[in-house]
Write a protein that holds these residues in place. Sequence first.
Motif, PDB file in Angstrom:
ATOM      1  N   ILE A  23       0.837  -1.208   0.000  1.00 13.07           N
ATOM      2  CA  ILE A  23       0.000   0.000   0.000  1.00 13.07           C
ATOM      3  C   ILE A  23       0.869   1.254   0.000  1.00 13.07           C
ATOM      4  N   ILE A  24       1.925   1.275   0.782  1.00  9.58           N
ATOM      5  CA  ILE A  24       2.809   2.440   0.847  1.00  9.58           C
ATOM      6  C   ILE A  24       3.520   2.639  -0.495  1.00  9.58           C
ATOM      7  N   ILE A  25       3.983   1.561  -1.109  1.00  9.27           N
ATOM      8  CA  ILE A  25       4.644   1.679  -2.412  1.00  9.27           C
ATOM      9  C   ILE A  25       3.656   2.182  -3.456  1.00  9.27           C
ATOM     10  N   GLY A  26       2.430   1.686  -3.437  1.00  7.86           N
ATOM     11  CA  GLY A  26       1.405   2.169  -4.360  1.00  7.86           C
ATOM     12  C   GLY A  26       1.108   3.642  -4.155  1.00  7.86           C
ATOM     13  N   PHE A  27       1.027   4.076  -2.915  1.00  7.56           N
ATOM     14  CA  PHE A  27       0.787   5.484  -2.590  1.00  7.56           C
ATOM     15  C   PHE A  27       1.925   6.355  -3.107  1.00  7.56           C
ATOM     16  N   MET A  28       3.168   5.918  -2.904  1.00 12.45           N
ATOM     17  CA  MET A  28       4.320   6.682  -3.368  1.00 12.45           C
ATOM     18  C   MET A  28       4.330   6.779  -4.891  1.00 12.45           C
ATOM     19  N   TYR A  29       3.892   5.726  -5.573  1.00  8.31           N
ATOM     20  CA  TYR A  29       3.837   5.764  -7.029  1.00  8.31           C
ATOM     21  C   TYR A  29       2.871   6.850  -7.488  1.00  8.31           C
ATOM     22  N   PHE A  30       1.681   6.903  -6.909  1.00 12.61           N
ATOM     23  CA  PHE A  30       0.684   7.869  -7.348  1.00 12.61           C
ATOM     24  C   PHE A  30       0.979   9.291  -6.877  1.00 12.61           C
ATOM     25  N   VAL A  31       1.762   9.449  -5.825  1.00 16.25           N
ATOM     26  CA  VAL A  31       2.067  10.784  -5.315  1.00 16.25           C
ATOM     27  C   VAL A  31       3.350  11.349  -5.922  1.00 16.25           C
ATOM     28  N   ALA A  32       4.361  10.520  -6.137  1.00 16.55           N
ATOM     29  CA  ALA A  32       5.663  11.037  -6.568  1.00 16.55           C
ATOM     30  C   ALA A  32       6.033  10.664  -7.999  1.00 16.55           C
ATOM     31  N   ILE A  33       5.939   9.430  -8.350  1.00 18.73           N
ATOM     32  CA  ILE A  33       6.479   8.969  -9.630  1.00 18.73           C
ATOM     33  C   ILE A  33       5.577   9.343 -10.798  1.00 18.73           C
ATOM     34  N   ARG A  34       4.293   9.112 -10.685  1.00 16.83           N
ATOM     35  CA  ARG A  34       3.374   9.367 -11.799  1.00 16.83           C
ATOM     36  C   ARG A  34       3.317  10.849 -12.199  1.00 16.83           C
ATOM     37  N   PRO A  35       3.188  11.803 -11.261  1.00 12.97           N
ATOM     38  CA  PRO A  35       3.202  13.214 -11.672  1.00 12.97           C
ATOM     39  C   PRO A  35       4.521  13.637 -12.318  1.00 12.97           C
ATOM     40  N   GLN A  36       5.633  13.085 -11.850  1.00 10.36           N
ATOM     41  CA  GLN A  36       6.926  13.424 -12.429  1.00 10.36           C
ATOM     42  C   GLN A  36       7.004  12.933 -13.870  1.00 10.36           C
ATOM     43  N   LYS A  37       6.498  11.747 -14.156  1.00  7.68           N
ATOM     44  CA  LYS A  37       6.513  11.230 -15.528  1.00  7.68           C
ATOM     45  C   LYS A  37       5.615  12.065 -16.429  1.00  7.68           C
ATOM     46  N   LYS A  38       4.480  12.542 -15.911  1.00  3.51           N
ATOM     47  CA  LYS A  38       3.608  13.403 -16.699  1.00  3.51           C
ATOM     48  C   LYS A  38       4.309  14.717 -17.033  1.00  3.51           C
ATOM     49  N   GLN A  39       5.050  15.273 -16.075  1.00  4.33           N
ATOM     50  CA  GLN A  39       5.789  16.519 -16.295  1.00  4.33           C
ATOM     51  C   GLN A  39       6.896  16.318 -17.328  1.00  4.33           C
ATOM     52  N   GLU A  40       7.602  15.191 -17.254  1.00  6.29           N
ATOM     53  CA  GLU A  40       8.645  14.905 -18.228  1.00  6.29           C
ATOM     54  C   GLU A  40       8.060  14.763 -19.629  1.00  6.29           C
ATOM     55  N   LYS A  41       6.912  14.128 -19.741  1.00  8.76           N
ATOM     56  CA  LYS A  41       6.253  13.962 -21.035  1.00  8.76           C
ATOM     57  C   LYS A  41       5.836  15.325 -21.606  1.00  8.76           C
TER      58      LYS A  41
END
Length: 101
Positions: A23-41
């Motif tokens: 659950i914590i890893i999933g939360f970190m993905y949606f809070v940190a990694i996914r927005p960063q990938k959208k910004q890079e795109k």
Amino acid sequence: MSILATNSGAAGSWLVIIVYVVIIIGFMYFVAIRPQKKQEKKQRALMEGVEIGDSILTSSGFYGMVIDVTDDTVIVEFGGNKNCRIPMQKTAIVDVEKANV
């Protein structure tokens, strides 16, 4: 019989810990990694859309006009002065305003 009960309780606690970690890893993905990938795109699309004649804003805060575009660099003219043309990387572009055609 009490040994079996103790072992199942320990396995249950490990299962709860694993669920919390997932659950914590999933939360970190949606809070940190996914927005960063959208910004890079978005930044990549911005850099690929730069054309000659566009007005740009650089990461250092300078406004300029694109004179030439290559694969990873652009030549920018600053202040309308023909003698002030500087090659720079496309990654230094923060904002692009398309030329009126």
